[in-house]
Design a protein around this motif. Sequence first.
Motif, PDB file in Angstrom:
ATOM      1  N   ALA A  77     -26.764  26.706 -24.910  1.00 50.47           N
ATOM      2  CA  ALA A  77     -27.810  25.901 -25.557  1.00 50.47           C
ATOM      3  C   ALA A  77     -27.154  24.851 -26.436  1.00 50.47           C
ATOM      4  N   ILE A  78     -27.765  23.687 -26.457  1.00 50.22           N
ATOM      5  CA  ILE A  78     -27.359  22.612 -27.369  1.00 50.22           C
ATOM      6  C   ILE A  78     -28.591  22.252 -28.181  1.00 50.22           C
ATOM      7  N   ARG A  79     -28.443  22.261 -29.490  1.00 48.06           N
ATOM      8  CA  ARG A  79     -29.548  21.848 -30.361  1.00 48.06           C
ATOM      9  C   ARG A  79     -29.221  20.460 -30.886  1.00 48.06           C
ATOM     10  N   LEU A  80     -29.974  19.474 -30.441  1.00 44.57           N
ATOM     11  CA  LEU A  80     -29.738  18.086 -30.825  1.00 44.57           C
ATOM     12  C   LEU A  80     -30.147  17.864 -32.278  1.00 44.57           C
ATOM     13  N   SER A  81     -29.401  17.007 -32.953  1.00 46.50           N
ATOM     14  CA  SER A  81     -29.678  16.724 -34.359  1.00 46.50           C
ATOM     15  C   SER A  81     -30.533  15.468 -34.500  1.00 46.50           C
ATOM     16  N   GLU A  82     -30.933  15.197 -35.700  1.00 49.67           N
ATOM     17  CA  GLU A  82     -31.725  14.001 -36.018  1.00 49.67           C
ATOM     18  C   GLU A  82     -30.975  12.735 -35.613  1.00 49.67           C
ATOM     19  N   THR A  83     -29.647  12.773 -35.664  1.00 50.17           N
ATOM     20  CA  THR A  83     -28.851  11.581 -35.360  1.00 50.17           C
ATOM     21  C   THR A  83     -28.497  11.464 -33.883  1.00 50.17           C
ATOM     22  N   ALA A  84     -28.927  12.394 -33.059  1.00 50.05           N
ATOM     23  CA  ALA A  84     -28.642  12.308 -31.624  1.00 50.05           C
ATOM     24  C   ALA A  84     -29.281  11.043 -31.056  1.00 50.05           C
ATOM     25  N   ASP A  85     -28.572  10.411 -30.128  1.00 49.60           N
ATOM     26  CA  ASP A  85     -29.112   9.188 -29.534  1.00 49.60           C
ATOM     27  C   ASP A  85     -29.086   9.287 -28.014  1.00 49.60           C
ATOM     28  N   GLU A  86     -29.565   8.236 -27.366  1.00 51.70           N
ATOM     29  CA  GLU A  86     -29.666   8.269 -25.903  1.00 51.70           C
ATOM     30  C   GLU A  86     -28.310   8.381 -25.225  1.00 51.70           C
ATOM     31  N   HIS A  87     -27.244   7.891 -25.871  1.00 57.57           N
ATOM     32  CA  HIS A  87     -25.904   7.984 -25.280  1.00 57.57           C
ATOM     33  C   HIS A  87     -25.454   9.446 -25.185  1.00 57.57           C
ATOM     34  N   GLU A  88     -25.733  10.216 -26.220  1.00 57.04           N
ATOM     35  CA  GLU A  88     -25.392  11.640 -26.193  1.00 57.04           C
ATOM     36  C   GLU A  88     -26.214  12.369 -25.125  1.00 57.04           C
ATOM     37  N   LEU A  89     -27.489  12.047 -25.052  1.00 56.56           N
ATOM     38  CA  LEU A  89     -28.335  12.675 -24.043  1.00 56.56           C
ATOM     39  C   LEU A  89     -27.851  12.351 -22.634  1.00 56.56           C
ATOM     40  N   VAL A  90     -27.510  11.088 -22.398  1.00 58.20           N
ATOM     41  CA  VAL A  90     -27.018  10.670 -21.088  1.00 58.20           C
ATOM     42  C   VAL A  90     -25.726  11.410 -20.749  1.00 58.20           C
ATOM     43  N   ALA A  91     -24.820  11.541 -21.713  1.00 52.94           N
ATOM     44  CA  ALA A  91     -23.554  12.238 -21.470  1.00 52.94           C
ATOM     45  C   ALA A  91     -23.792  13.705 -21.103  1.00 52.94           C
ATOM     46  N   ILE A  92     -24.690  14.354 -21.804  1.00 57.65           N
ATOM     47  CA  ILE A  92     -24.996  15.766 -21.533  1.00 57.65           C
ATOM     48  C   ILE A  92     -25.616  15.923 -20.151  1.00 57.65           C
ATOM     49  N   ILE A  93     -26.621  15.116 -19.863  1.00 65.29           N
ATOM     50  CA  ILE A  93     -27.320  15.207 -18.577  1.00 65.29           C
ATOM     51  C   ILE A  93     -26.384  14.853 -17.424  1.00 65.29           C
ATOM     52  N   THR A  94     -25.553  13.835 -17.596  1.00 61.13           N
ATOM     53  CA  THR A  94     -24.593  13.436 -16.556  1.00 61.13           C
ATOM     54  C   THR A  94     -23.615  14.566 -16.267  1.00 61.13           C
ATOM     55  N   HIS A  95     -23.091  15.184 -17.315  1.00 61.61           N
ATOM     56  CA  HIS A  95     -22.168  16.302 -17.139  1.00 61.61           C
ATOM     57  C   HIS A  95     -22.836  17.437 -16.368  1.00 61.61           C
ATOM     58  N   CYS A  96     -24.039  17.784 -16.773  1.00 60.92           N
ATOM     59  CA  CYS A  96     -24.750  18.875 -16.110  1.00 60.92           C
ATOM     60  C   CYS A  96     -25.059  18.535 -14.651  1.00 60.92           C
ATOM     61  N   ALA A  97     -25.442  17.303 -14.383  1.00 58.56           N
ATOM     62  CA  ALA A  97     -25.740  16.897 -13.008  1.00 58.56           C
ATOM     63  C   ALA A  97     -24.492  16.986 -12.134  1.00 58.56           C
ATOM     64  N   ARG A  98     -23.359  16.528 -12.653  1.00 57.30           N
ATOM     65  CA  ARG A  98     -22.102  16.584 -11.893  1.00 57.30           C
ATOM     66  C   ARG A  98     -21.712  18.005 -11.532  1.00 57.30           C
ATOM     67  N   HIS A  99     -22.001  18.927 -12.431  1.00 57.89           N
ATOM     68  CA  HIS A  99     -21.597  20.315 -12.231  1.00 57.89           C
ATOM     69  C   HIS A  99     -22.747  21.207 -11.756  1.00 57.89           C
ATOM     70  N   LYS A 100     -23.861  20.557 -11.381  1.00 56.22           N
ATOM     71  CA  LYS A 100     -25.038  21.261 -10.857  1.00 56.22           C
ATOM     72  C   LYS A 100     -25.531  22.362 -11.799  1.00 56.22           C
ATOM     73  N   ILE A 101     -25.569  22.016 -13.084  1.00 57.20           N
ATOM     74  CA  ILE A 101     -26.053  22.934 -14.115  1.00 57.20           C
ATOM     75  C   ILE A 101     -27.513  22.593 -14.410  1.00 57.20           C
ATOM     76  N   PRO A 102     -28.423  23.543 -14.254  1.00 53.91           N
ATOM     77  CA  PRO A 102     -29.822  23.260 -14.588  1.00 53.91           C
ATOM     78  C   PRO A 102     -29.978  22.982 -16.088  1.00 53.91           C
ATOM     79  N   VAL A 103     -30.839  22.024 -16.416  1.00 50.28           N
ATOM     80  CA  VAL A 103     -31.111  21.669 -17.807  1.00 50.28           C
ATOM     81  C   VAL A 103     -32.597  21.897 -18.077  1.00 50.28           C
ATOM     82  N   THR A 104     -32.883  22.623 -19.141  1.00 50.87           N
ATOM     83  CA  THR A 104     -34.264  22.861 -19.557  1.00 50.87           C
ATOM     84  C   THR A 104     -34.463  22.267 -20.947  1.00 50.87           C
ATOM     85  N   PRO A 105     -35.220  21.168 -21.066  1.00 55.72           N
ATOM     86  CA  PRO A 105     -35.511  20.626 -22.388  1.00 55.72           C
ATOM     87  C   PRO A 105     -36.520  21.513 -23.115  1.00 55.72           C
TER      88      PRO A 105
END
Length: 97
Positions: free
Chosen positions: A17-45
């Motif tokens: 689990a990753i708990r995003l902070s108030e300062t999280a931005d779209e770049h961090e989200l894109v990096a997380i989602i891209t990593h998970c997609a590359r490694h076929k890791i399901p993501v549940t928001p």
Amino acid sequence: AFAKDQSEVGPYLPDAAIRLSETADEHELVAIITHCARHKIPVTPQGGLTGLTGGALPEHGGLVLSCLGMTGIDIDPAKRIAVVNPGAIISDLLISP
């Protein structure tokens, strides 16, 4: 904490689990989602886990992406527009008529 909501569904344990902070931005989200997609890791928001249907539960394991910390609200009264982060609580969004 990320395995159950208000429904009768689950619990379903995530692998991580990753708990995003108030300062999280779209770049961090894109990096997380891209990593998970590359490694076929399901993501549940997830938000506040107040759902009654189990829709935010990690039924297939993988990563839970908790948006609870992203509570920012930006209101432009002149344009009558509010930009609300996914972890914001509706009761915090008070707009005067």
